[in-house]
Design a protein around this motif. Sequence first.
Motif, mmCIF file in Angstrom:
data_model
loop_
_atom_site.group_PDB
_atom_site.id
_atom_site.type_symbol
_atom_site.label_atom_id
_atom_site.label_comp_id
_atom_site.label_asym_id
_atom_site.label_seq_id
_atom_site.Cartn_x
_atom_site.Cartn_y
_atom_site.Cartn_z
ATOM 1 N N PRO A 143 37.159 8.318 12.823
ATOM 2 C CA PRO A 143 36.855 8.206 11.396
ATOM 3 C C PRO A 143 37.927 7.398 10.678
ATOM 4 O O PRO A 143 39.125 7.585 10.902
ATOM 5 N N ALA A 144 37.499 6.465 9.879
ATOM 6 C CA ALA A 144 38.439 5.601 9.165
ATOM 7 C C ALA A 144 39.143 6.381 8.057
ATOM 8 O O ALA A 144 38.514 7.118 7.312
ATOM 9 N N VAL A 145 40.439 6.232 7.995
ATOM 10 C CA VAL A 145 41.231 6.866 6.942
ATOM 11 C C VAL A 145 41.402 5.860 5.811
ATOM 12 O O VAL A 145 41.919 4.765 6.035
ATOM 13 N N PRO A 146 40.936 6.199 4.614
ATOM 14 C CA PRO A 146 41.041 5.249 3.501
ATOM 15 C C PRO A 146 42.489 4.818 3.277
ATOM 16 O O PRO A 146 43.402 5.634 3.280
ATOM 17 N N SER A 147 42.670 3.531 3.098
ATOM 18 C CA SER A 147 44.014 3.005 2.881
ATOM 19 C C SER A 147 44.437 3.207 1.435
ATOM 20 O O SER A 147 43.618 3.145 0.513
ATOM 21 N N LYS A 148 45.705 3.468 1.237
ATOM 22 C CA LYS A 148 46.249 3.565 -0.118
ATOM 23 C C LYS A 148 46.339 2.176 -0.754
ATOM 24 O O LYS A 148 46.314 2.043 -1.980
ATOM 25 N N ALA A 149 46.441 1.151 0.099
ATOM 26 C CA ALA A 149 46.511 -0.224 -0.404
ATOM 27 C C ALA A 149 45.111 -0.722 -0.751
ATOM 28 O O ALA A 149 44.141 -0.420 -0.056
ATOM 29 N N VAL A 150 45.001 -1.481 -1.824
ATOM 30 C CA VAL A 150 43.720 -2.068 -2.221
ATOM 31 C C VAL A 150 43.357 -3.162 -1.216
ATOM 32 O O VAL A 150 44.184 -4.015 -0.883
ATOM 33 N N GLN A 151 42.124 -3.130 -0.705
ATOM 34 C CA GLN A 151 41.693 -4.110 0.289
ATOM 35 C C GLN A 151 41.022 -5.292 -0.403
ATOM 36 O O GLN A 151 40.013 -5.142 -1.087
ATOM 37 N N LYS A 181 50.941 -4.996 12.621
ATOM 38 C CA LYS A 181 50.684 -3.616 13.042
ATOM 39 C C LYS A 181 51.933 -2.771 12.858
ATOM 40 O O LYS A 181 51.864 -1.599 12.474
ATOM 41 N N LYS A 182 53.093 -3.376 13.125
ATOM 42 C CA LYS A 182 54.353 -2.653 12.993
ATOM 43 C C LYS A 182 54.658 -2.319 11.539
ATOM 44 O O LYS A 182 55.177 -1.239 11.226
ATOM 45 N N VAL A 183 54.320 -3.243 10.634
ATOM 46 C CA VAL A 183 54.631 -3.050 9.220
ATOM 47 C C VAL A 183 53.542 -2.266 8.490
ATOM 48 O O VAL A 183 53.750 -1.819 7.353
ATOM 49 N N ALA A 184 52.390 -2.057 9.137
ATOM 50 C CA ALA A 184 51.255 -1.372 8.486
ATOM 51 C C ALA A 184 51.618 -0.003 7.905
ATOM 52 O O ALA A 184 51.267 0.303 6.759
ATOM 53 N N PRO A 185 52.335 0.868 8.644
ATOM 54 C CA PRO A 185 52.704 2.169 8.063
ATOM 55 C C PRO A 185 53.610 2.031 6.845
ATOM 56 O O PRO A 185 53.554 2.851 5.930
ATOM 57 N N VAL A 186 54.441 0.987 6.837
ATOM 58 C CA VAL A 186 55.321 0.738 5.691
ATOM 59 C C VAL A 186 54.494 0.406 4.459
ATOM 60 O O VAL A 186 54.737 0.933 3.365
ATOM 61 N N ILE A 187 53.495 -0.462 4.637
ATOM 62 C CA ILE A 187 52.614 -0.839 3.524
ATOM 63 C C ILE A 187 51.900 0.390 2.978
ATOM 64 O O ILE A 187 51.769 0.561 1.756
ATOM 65 N N GLU A 188 51.460 1.276 3.871
ATOM 66 C CA GLU A 188 50.773 2.495 3.427
ATOM 67 C C GLU A 188 51.695 3.362 2.575
ATOM 68 O O GLU A 188 51.300 3.892 1.536
#
Length: 408
Positions: A143-151, A181-188
């Motif tokens: 299940p996709a987890v909604p991102s906090k960042a605006v897509q 991919k490495k920076v993705a959690p930081v963006i979240e």
Amino acid sequence: MMRNTYLLALLLFAFIANALAGAASSSVLDLTKTADFEATVGKQKGALVEFFAPWCGHCKKLAPTYEELGDAFASKKDSIVIAKVDADANRELGQRFGVRGFPTLMWFKPNSLEPETYDGARDLTNLKKYVEEQSGKRAQNKPAVPSKAVQLDSNNFNSIVKDSNKHVFVEFYAPWCGFCKKVAPVIERVAAAFENEDDCVVAQMDADNAANREFLTANNIEVSGYPTFRTYPKTKKDTPEKFQQTADMDETEAKMIEHINSHCFTHRIVGGGLSDLAGRIPLLDTLASRFYVSDPKKDERKNIVEETKSFVERVSKSTNASDAKNAAAAYYIKVMDKTMDEPSYLERETKRLASLMKKHTEGTSVLVARKYDDLKRRSNILASFAKKEMSEKAREAAEKITKGKDEL
């Protein structure tokens, strides 16, 4: 001697345990050893096998997607094998099946060692579709987890990024990019930190998507590498500012938050909280300090209140004003008025807010994020009244106000 032997045994046990844990964590079987390959492929299960080489750039690019593919079919291990073979370490096995380049993907039907080479796209969607068609089994989608960042995409980019009421921080990324991919959690985490700042947006855009790439090219938005970060301030949409990440993710997160704060005029900290400067307005701090050290029995305090109100009224409609700043300015005035009527108000209100925040922190009372932020900003403003050292700058502030340097 026995102690050293015991320590060595413990280290060996930890190494083996970690190795086993690492192997168990992957849904992709490593069949590099010929014996493992022969014991698995060509039996009752269908198998997709990737022949790769550790030094191969395309193999490294495929690796995270291939792991996701293994996870998608992890619940079907009784009938499907997703595997890999290091054909540089086992060249004989690669040559046996005519592998001439890396990576090479081959599907082996149940009870067959005559493979079909897969030559389709190597994204997760197409790979899942291929395995489903070959095996007749459905992949299990997480299940996709909604991102906090605006897509962002080609349809909503202008309406969001070019909004003159918003400061917008954008990450342009590519799904296959390892550093992305490495920076993705930081963006979240950064997006979560600013989610309650109404005029500050943290966004992402898949710049490798065909439609998005065409849109960026048509609008002369250059993205030469991934990830690329740009900030689009309210008043400078045509001249965005670049942000350069570092290899250290903790350092990147802290610098990213500092960078966004500098544009959004916010005071967020790592973790999403507010610093002790949040809500504070420097010129009003000096007036608050003057108010605090003035004699309540004389007209001086009353005059400071009138001076503050006049200043706030004058600058509340300036181009530099905002709803947040005007609300903060109004609270400075409220504190002054309340303290004029009740001298103990400042101390009593400070204790009340501190108690509410402590209960929230301790978990005995839960506040929504916006409410806690509001309490923090008000507490910071109350603290400015008690900063006696600020009174030394009062005369300078008064001179600025008199000269018409009206800025909040």
